[in-house]
Design a protein around this motif. Structure first.
Motif, PDB file in Angstrom:
ATOM      1  N   CYS A 149      67.245 -32.927 -20.922  1.00 45.16           N
ATOM      2  CA  CYS A 149      66.639 -31.468 -19.884  1.00 45.16           C
ATOM      3  C   CYS A 149      65.811 -29.947 -20.898  1.00 45.16           C
ATOM      4  CB  CYS A 149      67.395 -31.599 -18.540  1.00 45.16           C
ATOM      5  SG  CYS A 149      66.395 -29.803 -18.039  1.00 45.16           S
ATOM      6  N   ALA A 150      65.077 -29.200 -20.986  1.00 49.73           N
ATOM      7  CA  ALA A 150      64.758 -28.976 -22.132  1.00 49.73           C
ATOM      8  C   ALA A 150      65.313 -27.207 -21.832  1.00 49.73           C
ATOM      9  CB  ALA A 150      62.898 -28.469 -22.123  1.00 49.73           C
ATOM     10  N   VAL A 151      66.297 -27.366 -20.512  1.00 48.81           N
ATOM     11  CA  VAL A 151      66.365 -25.785 -20.242  1.00 48.81           C
ATOM     12  C   VAL A 151      68.437 -26.332 -19.709  1.00 48.81           C
ATOM     13  CG1 VAL A 151      66.643 -24.439 -18.106  1.00 48.81           C
ATOM     14  CG2 VAL A 151      64.500 -25.380 -18.869  1.00 48.81           C
ATOM     15  N   CYS A 152      68.472 -27.356 -19.661  1.00 48.86           N
ATOM     16  CA  CYS A 152      70.025 -26.839 -19.299  1.00 48.86           C
ATOM     17  C   CYS A 152      70.479 -28.135 -20.621  1.00 48.86           C
ATOM     18  CB  CYS A 152      70.520 -27.521 -17.955  1.00 48.86           C
ATOM     19  SG  CYS A 152      70.390 -29.482 -17.267  1.00 48.86           S
ATOM     20  N   ARG A 153      69.766 -28.507 -21.281  1.00 49.82           N
ATOM     21  CA  ARG A 153      70.453 -29.964 -22.356  1.00 49.82           C
ATOM     22  C   ARG A 153      70.882 -30.607 -22.010  1.00 49.82           C
ATOM     23  NH1 ARG A 153      66.482 -29.361 -25.266  1.00 49.82           N
ATOM     24  NH2 ARG A 153      68.143 -30.415 -26.566  1.00 49.82           N
ATOM     25  N   ALA A 154      70.728 -31.088 -20.544  1.00 53.79           N
ATOM     26  CA  ALA A 154      71.378 -32.309 -20.341  1.00 53.79           C
ATOM     27  C   ALA A 154      71.058 -33.466 -19.804  1.00 53.79           C
ATOM     28  CB  ALA A 154      72.094 -32.614 -18.513  1.00 53.79           C
ATOM     29  N   ASP A 155      71.392 -34.745 -20.866  1.00 51.75           N
ATOM     30  CA  ASP A 155      70.415 -36.214 -20.990  1.00 51.75           C
ATOM     31  C   ASP A 155      71.391 -36.671 -19.994  1.00 51.75           C
ATOM     32  OD1 ASP A 155      70.407 -38.245 -21.188  1.00 51.75           O
ATOM     33  OD2 ASP A 155      70.357 -38.152 -23.803  1.00 51.75           O
ATOM     34  N   PRO A 156      70.190 -37.002 -18.807  1.00 50.02           N
ATOM     35  CA  PRO A 156      71.259 -37.971 -17.722  1.00 50.02           C
ATOM     36  C   PRO A 156      71.943 -39.291 -18.090  1.00 50.02           C
ATOM     37  CG  PRO A 156      68.898 -37.253 -17.174  1.00 50.02           C
ATOM     38  CD  PRO A 156      69.348 -36.636 -18.512  1.00 50.02           C
ATOM     39  N   HIS A 157      71.640 -39.972 -19.401  1.00 48.11           N
ATOM     40  CA  HIS A 157      72.269 -41.209 -19.589  1.00 48.11           C
ATOM     41  C   HIS A 157      73.849 -40.712 -19.665  1.00 48.11           C
ATOM     42  CE1 HIS A 157      68.899 -44.311 -19.957  1.00 48.11           C
ATOM     43  NE2 HIS A 157      68.240 -43.135 -20.634  1.00 48.11           N
TER      44      HIS A 157
ATOM     45  N   CYS B 115      66.566 -31.108 -10.899  1.00 50.84           N
ATOM     46  CA  CYS B 115      67.705 -29.497 -10.979  1.00 50.84           C
ATOM     47  C   CYS B 115      66.689 -28.384 -10.996  1.00 50.84           C
ATOM     48  CB  CYS B 115      68.912 -30.415 -11.053  1.00 50.84           C
ATOM     49  SG  CYS B 115      70.199 -30.287  -9.948  1.00 50.84           S
ATOM     50  N   CYS B 116      66.808 -29.003 -12.777  1.00 51.98           N
ATOM     51  CA  CYS B 116      66.185 -27.735 -13.232  1.00 51.98           C
ATOM     52  C   CYS B 116      64.260 -27.362 -12.822  1.00 51.98           C
ATOM     53  CB  CYS B 116      65.643 -27.926 -14.876  1.00 51.98           C
ATOM     54  SG  CYS B 116      67.673 -27.169 -15.652  1.00 51.98           S
ATOM     55  N   HIS B 117      63.506 -29.343 -12.668  1.00 46.23           N
ATOM     56  CA  HIS B 117      61.957 -29.365 -12.282  1.00 46.23           C
ATOM     57  C   HIS B 117      62.222 -28.635 -11.068  1.00 46.23           C
ATOM     58  CE1 HIS B 117      58.501 -32.486 -12.699  1.00 46.23           C
ATOM     59  NE2 HIS B 117      58.397 -30.452 -13.434  1.00 46.23           N
ATOM     60  N   ARG B 118      62.652 -28.836 -10.342  1.00 46.42           N
ATOM     61  CA  ARG B 118      63.041 -27.683  -9.373  1.00 46.42           C
ATOM     62  C   ARG B 118      62.992 -26.897  -9.109  1.00 46.42           C
ATOM     63  NH1 ARG B 118      63.735 -29.847  -3.667  1.00 46.42           N
ATOM     64  NH2 ARG B 118      62.547 -31.701  -4.414  1.00 46.42           N
ATOM     65  N   ALA B 119      64.081 -26.055 -10.156  1.00 47.19           N
ATOM     66  CA  ALA B 119      64.140 -25.090 -10.134  1.00 47.19           C
ATOM     67  C   ALA B 119      62.662 -24.346 -10.742  1.00 47.19           C
ATOM     68  CB  ALA B 119      65.248 -25.040 -10.955  1.00 47.19           C
ATOM     69  N   VAL B 120      62.445 -24.378 -11.136  1.00 49.05           N
ATOM     70  CA  VAL B 120      61.179 -23.728 -12.774  1.00 49.05           C
ATOM     71  C   VAL B 120      60.283 -23.677 -10.970  1.00 49.05           C
ATOM     72  CG1 VAL B 120      61.699 -24.771 -14.888  1.00 49.05           C
ATOM     73  CG2 VAL B 120      60.165 -26.090 -13.056  1.00 49.05           C
ATOM     74  N   HIS B 121      60.075 -24.910 -10.505  1.00 45.95           N
ATOM     75  CA  HIS B 121      58.898 -24.060  -9.338  1.00 45.95           C
ATOM     76  C   HIS B 121      59.156 -23.894  -8.229  1.00 45.95           C
ATOM     77  CE1 HIS B 121      55.718 -27.009 -11.302  1.00 45.95           C
ATOM     78  NE2 HIS B 121      56.760 -27.753 -10.880  1.00 45.95           N
ATOM     79  N   THR B 122      60.359 -22.936  -8.262  1.00 45.53           N
ATOM     80  CA  THR B 122      60.851 -21.880  -6.763  1.00 45.53           C
ATOM     81  C   THR B 122      59.850 -20.679  -7.294  1.00 45.53           C
ATOM     82  OG1 THR B 122      62.665 -21.160  -8.244  1.00 45.53           O
ATOM     83  CG2 THR B 122      62.704 -23.038  -6.792  1.00 45.53           C
TER      84      THR B 122
ATOM     85  N   THR C 145      58.925 -20.687 -16.828  1.00 41.46           N
ATOM     86  CA  THR C 145      58.972 -21.191 -18.414  1.00 41.46           C
ATOM     87  C   THR C 145      60.688 -21.987 -17.864  1.00 41.46           C
ATOM     88  OG1 THR C 145      59.295 -19.577 -19.297  1.00 41.46           O
ATOM     89  CG2 THR C 145      56.993 -19.250 -19.203  1.00 41.46           C
ATOM     90  N   PRO C 146      60.473 -22.737 -19.158  1.00 41.36           N
ATOM     91  CA  PRO C 146      61.685 -23.205 -19.512  1.00 41.36           C
ATOM     92  C   PRO C 146      62.988 -22.070 -20.377  1.00 41.36           C
ATOM     93  CG  PRO C 146      60.270 -25.107 -19.833  1.00 41.36           C
ATOM     94  CD  PRO C 146      59.148 -24.283 -19.138  1.00 41.36           C
ATOM     95  N   GLU C 147      62.130 -20.966 -20.855  1.00 36.93           N
ATOM     96  CA  GLU C 147      63.249 -20.226 -21.551  1.00 36.93           C
ATOM     97  C   GLU C 147      63.402 -19.354 -20.249  1.00 36.93           C
ATOM     98  OE1 GLU C 147      60.387 -22.110 -24.693  1.00 36.93           O
ATOM     99  OE2 GLU C 147      60.365 -21.359 -22.162  1.00 36.93           O
ATOM    100  N   GLU C 148      62.171 -18.628 -19.657  1.00 37.43           N
ATOM    101  CA  GLU C 148      62.940 -17.854 -18.237  1.00 37.43           C
ATOM    102  C   GLU C 148      63.763 -18.480 -17.635  1.00 37.43           C
ATOM    103  OE1 GLU C 148      58.654 -15.871 -17.591  1.00 37.43           O
ATOM    104  OE2 GLU C 148      59.304 -18.033 -16.095  1.00 37.43           O
ATOM    105  N   LEU C 149      63.943 -19.510 -16.924  1.00 34.31           N
ATOM    106  CA  LEU C 149      65.107 -20.104 -16.397  1.00 34.31           C
ATOM    107  C   LEU C 149      66.118 -20.397 -17.477  1.00 34.31           C
ATOM    108  CD1 LEU C 149      65.751 -21.506 -13.568  1.00 34.31           C
ATOM    109  CD2 LEU C 149      65.375 -24.086 -14.616  1.00 34.31           C
TER     110      LEU C 149
END
Length: 289
Positions: free
Chosen positions: A215-223, A262-269, A276-280
């Motif tokens: 993820c470009a925001v939290c850097r988590a890899d779902p795998h 989660c981050c995708h939903r958050a940026v669209h709030t 932007t990913p940087e703002e989040l």
């Protein structure tokens, strides 16, 4: 056929039979189109041939994988001898589709030595049935007739090549709009209209190939979190398509980033313009103190 060659052919045939479903799934996820997988059984070389099931082996692009030496696969993409109508569709592809197709080819590692006969690999076009692309994939750990090597070649070379062809052909149906008179009762089924660029499987494929699964925001890899159930990274448009005042050329390299759900939903709030990913990421840092 001599016994040794017959046994070798049977061995690759067994590999193909066991891996046919996996190969087809890899290609379906990357191209959005049905895939057929067959065996190339020649006198001297045996390998695998892949084509779009809707078009058939003779009426569209075909990808062929053959052993090359002791550690490599040679890959060839070409068109069947009766591909006239398919080539006509490809010649009608727009600037956006062409850009994405070229980007998919560029996403193949330079180590694979991709060449397009008679054309610049950065500005190629499918002009006629003489189009041919080749690549060479050297396997460091597996022999080319093993399941691991075949799947790796499909994933790293065949998928982006066939995805590029699918983009040019137009394998991406758009749902029809829902009539304004549709009843608004809870629990009723309805069709959802989604912009073509948002739902294009090739966008997801290219985004992940270029930027990875993190993820470009939290850097988590779902795998890492979910294991085999972790293929849930999502693709986010940095410039919301709905806010464009006029159509513009689509840049498949710089317009997309991978985000976890989660981050995708958050940026669209934030509306109408998402965070932007940087703002989040900054919001998350402030929260953690």
């Amino acid at each position: 056929m001599p016994t040794s060659k017959r046994l070798k052919s049977q061995g690759i045939g067994d590999v193909l039979a066991r891996q046919r479903e996996l190969i087809a799934r890899e290609l379906l996820e990357g191209t959005g189109a049905g895939i057929a997988v067959g065996l190339v059984a020649g006198e001297l070389r045996q390998g695998i041939r892949i084509w779009f099931s809707e078009l058939g082996e003779k009426h569209g692009p075909v990808a062929e994988i053959l052993p090359h030496g002791l550690k490599s696969h040679s890959v060839r993409l070409f068109f069947g001898s009766f591909s006239g109508s398919t080539l006509s569709k490809i010649r009608m592809a727009g600037e956006e589709e062409t850009a994405l197709a070229r980007a998919l080819f560029r996403s193949i590692s330079p180590d694979r030595k991709v060449e397009i006969r008679g054309q610049d690999p950065l500005s190629w076009l499918v002009l006629d049935g003489g189009f041919e692309a080749t690549a060479l994939y050297r396997h460091d750990r597996h022999k080319p007739d093993t399941e691991e090597a075949i799947v790796a070649t499909c994933r790293e070379v065949i998928v982006p090549m066939m995805a590029a062809m699918a983009e040019l052909i137009g394998y991406d149906p758009v749902n029809d709009p829902v009539p304004d008179t549709a009843p608004e009762f809870e629990g009723m089924l309805s069709r959802v209209v989604v912009n073509r660029r948002e739902r294009n499987l090739r966008n997801r494929l290219l985004c992940i190939r270029l930027h990875g699964h993190r993820c470009a925001v939290c850097r988590a890899d779902p795998h890492d979190v979910y294991g085999d159930a972790g293929s849930i990274i999502e693709v986010h448009h940095l410039e919301p398509l709905g806010l464009l005042s006029s159509p513009r050329p689509y840049d498949p390299v710089s317009d997309l980033v991978p985000l976890c759900p989660c981050c995708h939903r958050a940026v669209h709030t934030k509306r109408p313009v998402p965070h932007t990913p940087e703002e989040l990421a900054e919001i998350m840092r402030r929260k953690d103190g």
